[in-house]
Design a protein around this motif. Sequence first.
Motif, PDB file in Angstrom:
ATOM      1  N   UNK A   2       0.852  -1.187   0.000  1.00  0.00           N
ATOM      2  CA  UNK A   2       0.000   0.000   0.000  1.00  0.00           C
ATOM      3  C   UNK A   2       0.891   1.242   0.000  1.00  0.00           C
ATOM      4  N   UNK A   3       0.514   2.238  -0.797  1.00  0.00           N
ATOM      5  CA  UNK A   3       1.363   3.408  -1.019  1.00  0.00           C
ATOM      6  C   UNK A   3       0.602   4.718  -0.844  1.00  0.00           C
ATOM      7  N   UNK A   4       1.330   5.742  -0.413  1.00  0.00           N
ATOM      8  CA  UNK A   4       0.821   7.107  -0.477  1.00  0.00           C
ATOM      9  C   UNK A   4       1.045   7.594  -1.902  1.00  0.00           C
ATOM     10  N   UNK A   5      -0.029   8.034  -2.549  1.00  0.00           N
ATOM     11  CA  UNK A   5       0.041   8.409  -3.958  1.00  0.00           C
ATOM     12  C   UNK A   5      -0.720   9.708  -4.209  1.00  0.00           C
ATOM     13  N   UNK A   6      -0.530  10.239  -5.401  1.00  0.00           N
ATOM     14  CA  UNK A   6      -1.383  11.296  -5.935  1.00  0.00           C
ATOM     15  C   UNK A   6      -2.013  10.727  -7.193  1.00  0.00           C
ATOM     16  N   UNK A   7      -3.293  11.018  -7.393  1.00  0.00           N
ATOM     17  CA  UNK A   7      -3.993  10.509  -8.569  1.00  0.00           C
ATOM     18  C   UNK A   7      -4.551  11.657  -9.388  1.00  0.00           C
ATOM     19  N   UNK A  25      -5.251  14.672  -6.935  1.00  0.00           N
ATOM     20  CA  UNK A  25      -5.840  14.447  -5.622  1.00  0.00           C
ATOM     21  C   UNK A  25      -4.925  13.536  -4.798  1.00  0.00           C
ATOM     22  N   UNK A  26      -4.853  13.807  -3.498  1.00  0.00           N
ATOM     23  CA  UNK A  26      -4.166  12.869  -2.626  1.00  0.00           C
ATOM     24  C   UNK A  26      -4.927  11.544  -2.629  1.00  0.00           C
ATOM     25  N   UNK A  27      -4.186  10.454  -2.481  1.00  0.00           N
ATOM     26  CA  UNK A  27      -4.807   9.132  -2.547  1.00  0.00           C
ATOM     27  C   UNK A  27      -3.901   8.117  -1.873  1.00  0.00           C
ATOM     28  N   UNK A  28      -4.438   6.927  -1.669  1.00  0.00           N
ATOM     29  CA  UNK A  28      -3.614   5.789  -1.272  1.00  0.00           C
ATOM     30  C   UNK A  28      -3.945   4.664  -2.239  1.00  0.00           C
TER      31      UNK A  28
END
Length: 312
Positions: free
Chosen positions: A224-229, A236-239
């Motif tokens: 699981x990662x901290x991502x931007x989409x 948007x910030x996302x995981x």
Amino acid sequence: MKVINLSYPFKKELTAGKVVLALGFFDGVHIGHQKLIKEARIIAVEKDLPLMVLTFDRHPKEVYAGVKDFEYLNPPEEKAYEMSKIGVDYLVILKFTPEFSHLAPQAFVDEIIMGLKADTVVAGFDYSYGPKDVANMENLPSFAKGRFDIKVVPKQIFAGEKIGSAEIRQAVKSGNLRLATELLGHPYLTSGKVVHGFRNGHKLGFPTANLELAWPKVLPKIGVYATMTQVGDSWYQSMTSVGYNVTFNDEKKIYIESNIFDFDQDIYGQQITIAWYKYLRGEEKFADMAALSEQLKLDQVASKNYFSSLIE
């Protein structure tokens, strides 16, 4: 920038006059590639000529070495996007076919380089256009016969190590996204179409956009990662989870599922892009949906805290 898809042999003239020609496969268009193309750009400006980049539609190893399921850092459309940002005028994507793979070094120079009207050729020290012991940059002047200038870009180093696509692939696969970001000059990106999944995220209160890839891409390791989409023009910030959905099924298929924060639009069928920032945890199999829901809450907090730390 104009993108030209080309097949060998070709007869048509692509430009009215001569060009500065940068050669390479450029998977990832990393900071070493960017350095090479910027040097080519300087020459193009000095000579008042357009800058052309020649690459291939697929990695040569797939054809001459029979490598199957080669994993790319970026497909042609992503490569084109990165090229457009660094001053390339023409991106020529040549189909790498079995016929083309047997082209002799002299024929490559006579038919490809000269066919593209090269005034100057710019390539990395390790570029080859046939068998490496013969078709290398050291021998290019003998094949060129004085018909164009040659600029060889030396090996690019970062933190004492060579900057290369292979090194970035390994960094992504191992979850070392910080190193991948440093070598690429930006976060690693994955683009694809949103498709219907199991809708388990919706049941848990964490709806996900399930990504379908149209190209064999390098994926971060399971977890699981901290991502931007990116959806449309907005980020948007996302995981995002890369995994087998082990809590719900025993399939061997890998799923990419992004939970986009503060977002409730219907985006099925749309193209989105995920930017990978930080590895949070590995994939786990939970006893029930309640336990998974509690962990997702913790993942969301960890992801938001990570992005908050970037702002401070």
